[in-house]
Scaffold this active site. Structure first.
Site, PDB file in Angstrom:
ATOM      1  N   ASP A  47       0.859  -1.181   0.000  1.00 22.60           N
ATOM      2  CA  ASP A  47       0.000   0.000   0.000  1.00 22.60           C
ATOM      3  C   ASP A  47       0.896   1.231   0.000  1.00 22.60           C
ATOM      4  O   ASP A  47       1.685   1.429   0.925  1.00 22.60           O
ATOM      5  CB  ASP A  47      -0.882  -0.037   1.252  1.00 22.60           C
ATOM      6  CG  ASP A  47      -1.830   1.142   1.350  1.00 22.60           C
ATOM      7  OD1 ASP A  47      -1.714   2.076   0.530  1.00 22.60           O
ATOM      8  OD2 ASP A  47      -2.671   1.139   2.256  1.00 22.60           O
ATOM      9  N   ARG A  99       4.703   2.147   9.741  1.00 24.82           N
ATOM     10  CA  ARG A  99       4.557   3.372   8.948  1.00 24.82           C
ATOM     11  C   ARG A  99       5.481   4.420   9.556  1.00 24.82           C
ATOM     12  O   ARG A  99       5.091   5.174  10.449  1.00 24.82           O
ATOM     13  CB  ARG A  99       3.092   3.829   8.948  1.00 24.82           C
ATOM     14  CG  ARG A  99       2.151   2.814   8.305  1.00 24.82           C
ATOM     15  CD  ARG A  99       0.709   3.260   8.273  1.00 24.82           C
ATOM     16  NE  ARG A  99      -0.146   2.234   7.688  1.00 24.82           N
ATOM     17  CZ  ARG A  99      -1.478   2.320   7.592  1.00 24.82           C
ATOM     18  NH1 ARG A  99      -2.102   3.411   8.049  1.00 24.82           N
ATOM     19  NH2 ARG A  99      -2.190   1.333   7.068  1.00 24.82           N
ATOM     20  N   GLN A 114      -4.037  -4.355  12.521  1.00 23.95           N
ATOM     21  CA  GLN A 114      -5.443  -4.328  12.133  1.00 23.95           C
ATOM     22  C   GLN A 114      -5.881  -5.674  11.566  1.00 23.95           C
ATOM     23  O   GLN A 114      -5.050  -6.496  11.170  1.00 23.95           O
ATOM     24  CB  GLN A 114      -5.706  -3.218  11.110  1.00 23.95           C
ATOM     25  CG  GLN A 114      -4.984  -3.368   9.789  1.00 23.95           C
ATOM     26  CD  GLN A 114      -5.188  -2.153   8.884  1.00 23.95           C
ATOM     27  OE1 GLN A 114      -5.319  -1.028   9.335  1.00 23.95           O
ATOM     28  NE2 GLN A 114      -5.199  -2.385   7.582  1.00 23.95           N
ATOM     29  N   ASP A 225     -14.893   5.712   5.367  1.00 24.30           N
ATOM     30  CA  ASP A 225     -14.303   5.565   6.702  1.00 24.30           C
ATOM     31  C   ASP A 225     -15.403   5.464   7.744  1.00 24.30           C
ATOM     32  O   ASP A 225     -16.378   6.221   7.711  1.00 24.30           O
ATOM     33  CB  ASP A 225     -13.423   6.771   7.035  1.00 24.30           C
ATOM     34  CG  ASP A 225     -12.150   6.824   6.206  1.00 24.30           C
ATOM     35  OD1 ASP A 225     -11.787   5.790   5.617  1.00 24.30           O
ATOM     36  OD2 ASP A 225     -11.519   7.898   6.152  1.00 24.30           O
ATOM     37  N   GLU A 238     -11.284   7.106  14.023  1.00 23.30           N
ATOM     38  CA  GLU A 238     -11.536   6.245  12.867  1.00 23.30           C
ATOM     39  C   GLU A 238     -11.235   4.803  13.257  1.00 23.30           C
ATOM     40  O   GLU A 238     -10.117   4.484  13.658  1.00 23.30           O
ATOM     41  CB  GLU A 238     -10.653   6.655  11.685  1.00 23.30           C
ATOM     42  CG  GLU A 238     -10.863   5.802  10.444  1.00 23.30           C
ATOM     43  CD  GLU A 238      -9.848   6.081   9.354  1.00 23.30           C
ATOM     44  OE1 GLU A 238      -9.346   5.111   8.759  1.00 23.30           O
ATOM     45  OE2 GLU A 238      -9.550   7.262   9.105  1.00 23.30           O
ATOM     46  N   SER A 241     -11.366   1.649   7.644  1.00 22.61           N
ATOM     47  CA  SER A 241     -11.415   2.195   6.291  1.00 22.61           C
ATOM     48  C   SER A 241     -11.647   1.023   5.350  1.00 22.61           C
ATOM     49  O   SER A 241     -11.010  -0.025   5.501  1.00 22.61           O
ATOM     50  CB  SER A 241     -10.108   2.907   5.951  1.00 22.61           C
ATOM     51  OG  SER A 241     -10.121   3.382   4.623  1.00 22.61           O
TER      52      SER A 241
END
Length: 324
Positions: A47, A99, A114, A225, A238, A241
């Site tokens: 991604d 990240r 996740q 989202d 959030e 997604s």
């Protein structure tokens, strides 16, 4: 005052993950599969987020660089084809990512965990109503998980609305045209509690998208989202997604490039253009985010182990928060 001790929190996280993942698998007809921690840079399966640079390394006897995944948005679609799954069958994984360019705060970490899931669909499922039907199933899993966790730990409160409100990014912009997207989300969750914002990535009337999305996995008209109001922090949070994935036509439109140029990007892009990969819907559901929300924590570092800067360390010290 903390409602759960550090030790109780560890037990609660384990129970929460077990409860939610089993409900998700049953509701969407998913099977758990192993997930890669890294992929080859040349595969195009990572991604790209908003152009963020992944953590890369070289390995013995492998010609191309390997890179730690940002998410498995593309890999899952590839896996469904390789594993010979059928329509309305899918997979989920426990995805762990790094990240390194993330701006860390109460809700964001360099480490991402996740449930990444993906489901094969039909071509005529490419519509907003089908997207909403999947969102409702996932949201129902969250409600049922909250009920079970709160029965085990009755000191916790009910936080989720029974219904989720759907609104497009364009409709939300028209309601609040004079404030930024982040503040529009806050107004939405304060009003409706739990909200799914549809169409993330396409430009709005001000020439900006509600939020940036990569061009090559979600259809910007058929994604969104899931956000909730977090009373503990008086903020949005959030939790997920997701979206119906690009087909050949959408991929070309979102890149706004000639087909030949897209073919040259990577094998993944070639497989979309050639229609080799199945039509799918998929997304990511934040494990630490859900644990933070349901267990009523102020900082994501209370439910996951990461590395924090001075600003976050000072915040934790001031609030008497024990970061793991």
């Amino acid at each position: 005052m903390r409602k759960l001790t550090i030790k109780e929190t560890q037990f609660a996280i384990d129970k929460l993950k077990t409860i939610f993942s089993s409900k998700l698998a049953k509701e969407l007809n998913l099977v758990r599969v192993s997930a890669p921690l890294f992929v080859q840079s040349t595969s195009g399966l990572n991604d790209s987020l908003n152009g963020d640079e992944p953590v890369k390394f070289k390995a013995n006897n492998i010609s191309s660089d390997l890179e730690i995944v940002h998410s498995l948005a593309k890999w899952k679609r590839h896996a469904l084809k390789k594993y010979n799954f059928n329509t309305y069958e899918g997979i989920y994984t426990d995805m762990n990512a790094i990240r390194k360019e993330e701006t860390i705060d109460q809700f964001h970490s360099f480490y991402v965990d996740q449930w990444d899931w993906e489901l094969i669909i039909k071509k005529n499922d490419r519509n907003v109503e089908f997207l909403k039907s999947i969102v409702r199933k996932i949201y129902n899993c969250l409600i049922e998980t909250e009920k079970e966790i709160n029965q085990i730990y009755p000191q916790l409160n009910n936080k989720l609305n029974q219904d989720i409100h759907f609104i497009s990014s364009e409709e939300l912009y028209n309601l609040y045209p004079n404030i930024c997207a982040e503040k529009r989300e806050y107004e939405a969750v304060k009003k409706w509690g739990s909200v799914f914002i549809i169409s993330i990535g396409k430009k709005l009337a001000d020439g900006k998208p509600h939020s940036n999305r990569a061009k090559d996995y979600d259809d910007w008209n058929l994604n969104g989202d899931l956000i909730v109001y977090n009373k503990i922090t008086d903020s949005t949070l959030e939790l997920s997604s997701m979206g119906i994935r690009v087909n050949k036509e959408v991929l070309i439109k979102q890149f706004n490039l000639p087909e030949i140029d897209i073919l040259n990007i990577s094998p993944y892009h070639q497989n979309i253009i050639s229609e080799y990969l199945p039509q799918t819907i998929g997304g990511g559901i934040g494990q630490s985010r859900i644990a933070m929300f349901l267990l009523e924590k102020e900082h994501i570092g209370e439910v996951q182990v990461s590395v924090w800067d001075n600003e976050n360390d000072n915040f934790a010290a001031e609030k008497k928060i024990n970061l793991l």
